[in-house]
Design an enzyme around this catalytic site. Structure first.
Site, short mmCIF file in Angstrom:
data_model
loop_
_atom_site.label_atom_id
_atom_site.label_comp_id
_atom_site.label_asym_id
_atom_site.label_seq_id
_atom_site.Cartn_x
_atom_site.Cartn_y
_atom_site.Cartn_z
N LYS A 20 0.85 -1.28 0.02
CA LYS A 20 -0.01 -0.05 -0.02
C LYS A 20 0.95 1.26 -0.09
O LYS A 20 0.89 1.91 0.83
CB LYS A 20 -0.79 -0.04 1.17
CG LYS A 20 -1.79 -1.32 1.24
CD LYS A 20 -2.93 -1.03 2.42
CE LYS A 20 -3.78 -2.23 2.47
NZ LYS A 20 -3.24 -3.70 2.72
N HIS A 29 2.26 4.97 -0.21
CA HIS A 29 1.63 6.01 -0.34
C HIS A 29 2.59 7.03 0.25
O HIS A 29 3.08 7.46 1.37
CB HIS A 29 0.62 6.20 1.01
CG HIS A 29 -0.23 7.36 0.82
ND1 HIS A 29 -1.31 7.33 1.66
CD2 HIS A 29 -0.15 8.67 0.47
CE1 HIS A 29 -2.14 8.51 1.76
NE2 HIS A 29 -1.24 9.38 1.01
N ASP A 30 3.30 7.83 -0.92
CA ASP A 30 4.38 8.76 -0.40
C ASP A 30 4.42 9.83 -1.64
O ASP A 30 3.43 9.75 -2.55
CB ASP A 30 5.82 7.96 -0.61
CG ASP A 30 6.63 8.62 0.39
OD1 ASP A 30 6.95 9.65 0.21
OD2 ASP A 30 7.24 7.83 0.96
N ILE A 31 5.47 10.55 -1.78
CA ILE A 31 5.56 11.44 -2.93
C ILE A 31 5.58 10.80 -4.33
O ILE A 31 6.09 9.66 -4.18
CB ILE A 31 6.54 12.54 -2.71
CG1 ILE A 31 7.85 11.84 -2.61
CG2 ILE A 31 6.31 13.36 -1.46
CD1 ILE A 31 9.16 12.78 -2.62
N PRO A 32 5.22 11.54 -5.36
CA PRO A 32 5.18 10.60 -6.44
C PRO A 32 6.60 10.13 -6.81
O PRO A 32 6.69 8.49 -7.25
CB PRO A 32 4.94 11.66 -7.47
CG PRO A 32 4.08 12.80 -6.93
CD PRO A 32 4.71 12.77 -5.46
N THR A 55 -10.78 -1.13 4.82
CA THR A 55 -12.23 -1.60 5.45
C THR A 55 -12.26 -1.28 6.84
O THR A 55 -13.35 -1.35 7.45
CB THR A 55 -12.43 -3.02 5.16
OG1 THR A 55 -11.22 -3.72 5.87
CG2 THR A 55 -12.40 -3.27 3.73
N GLN A 60 -13.59 -9.45 10.57
CA GLN A 60 -14.38 -9.14 9.27
C GLN A 60 -15.44 -8.87 9.47
O GLN A 60 -16.28 -9.71 9.73
CB GLN A 60 -14.06 -9.82 7.88
CG GLN A 60 -12.79 -10.36 7.54
CD GLN A 60 -11.98 -9.28 6.56
OE1 GLN A 60 -12.66 -8.42 6.46
NE2 GLN A 60 -11.11 -9.74 5.85
#
Ligand code: C5P
Length: 251
Positions: A63, A65-68, A125, A195
């Site tokens: 997953k 998620h950081d600078i491009p 989720t 879940q």
């Protein structure tokens, strides 16, 4: 494409030995093994390379998620390890997604190898509307999921991970080429664990999932192979029509 290719087993275990034992039992019987941050942080890329070189497909679920530029470089490193799919947080923004698509695209052109599928994560989720509001996001959760899924598509991602709850709507409103990967799947006979919104393998396939991610009902089963066989039977009953091979099938 065979039904088994649509089943992804989440290797949510703490060490390489447990992972190897599971792979030893399930190799060739399922489509892909998912390695998330738990196992990756303990075992690192060596385990990923080992599984890939044994001929199994790996879904690297870190997953990003950081600078491009960083995310694109991380995805490139994953592509070089030979993973079949990897995840990015769509909340990282369109620029991050596009830079990553471009980055692995150049790599594919220069190596002539299939690039891994880039799969977008929308809203975890574990988040509900209250959690979103606390984070300063005032839009309804469903709207956020659709908006982020649309952004994933326009940014050139290959698919998204989505909970059973959003599955039908995304299948109807998203482009047909969008690959949809669904966790939160529980056969009737398995424990739900943490879940909450679950579908059975049969229902998830009927509602348009392309791939199912299943962990504990398989990895905690006394006989993981028997659990896989039962799940595959249920999936087959759903008569899914789509036919989207994993990237290495076209290599
Ligand atoms: O619950 P199960 O063990 O089948 O989880 C398989 C995968 O589903 C996990 O690796 C995680 O990525 C995802 N998951 C989820 N929501 C939860 C629990 C797990 O999306 N509440």
């Amino acid at each position: 494409m065979m039904t088994k290719d649509r089943l992804i087993v989440a290797l949510d275990v703490d060490n390489g030995q447990e992972a190897r034992t599971l792979i030893g039992r399930l190799a060739g019987k399922v489509g892909c093994f998912k390695i998330g941050s738990r196992l990756f942080t303990r075992e690192g890329p060596d385990l990923v390379r080992e599984i890939v070189s044994s001929g199994e497909q790996v879904f690297l679920d870190l997953k990003y998620h950081d600078i491009p530029s960083i995310t694109a470089a991380a995805a490139l490193a994953a592509a070089q390890m030979g993973v079949a799919m990897l995840t990015l947080h769509t909340l990282g923004g369109a620029e991050m997604l596009e830079a990553t698509v471009r980055g692995v695209g150049y790599w594919r052109e220069s190596t002539e190898r299939a690039r891994p599928w880039l799969i977008g994560v929308t809203i975890l989720t574990s988040m509900d509307s209250a959690a979103l509001t606390r984070s300063g996001v005032d839009r309804p959760l469903d709207e956020m999921v659709l908006r982020l899924a649309a952004m994933a598509v326009t940014s050139g991602l290959d698919g998204i991970v989505t909970s059973p709850r959003e599955l039908e709507r995304l299948r109807m409103q998203g482009p047909p080429s969008l690959k949809i990967i669904t966790p939160g799947v529980r056969p009737e006979w398995a424990d739900r664990g943490d879940q909450t919104r679950v579908l059975t393998p049969y229902e998830a396939m009927r509602r348009g999932a392309d791939y199912l991610v299943i962990g504990r009902p398989i990895i905690c089963a006394v006989d993981p192979l028997a659990a896989v066989e039962r799940i595959l039977e249920e999936m087959e009953g759903a008569h899914d029509q789509r036919n989207q091979p994993l990237p290495t099938e076209s290599r």
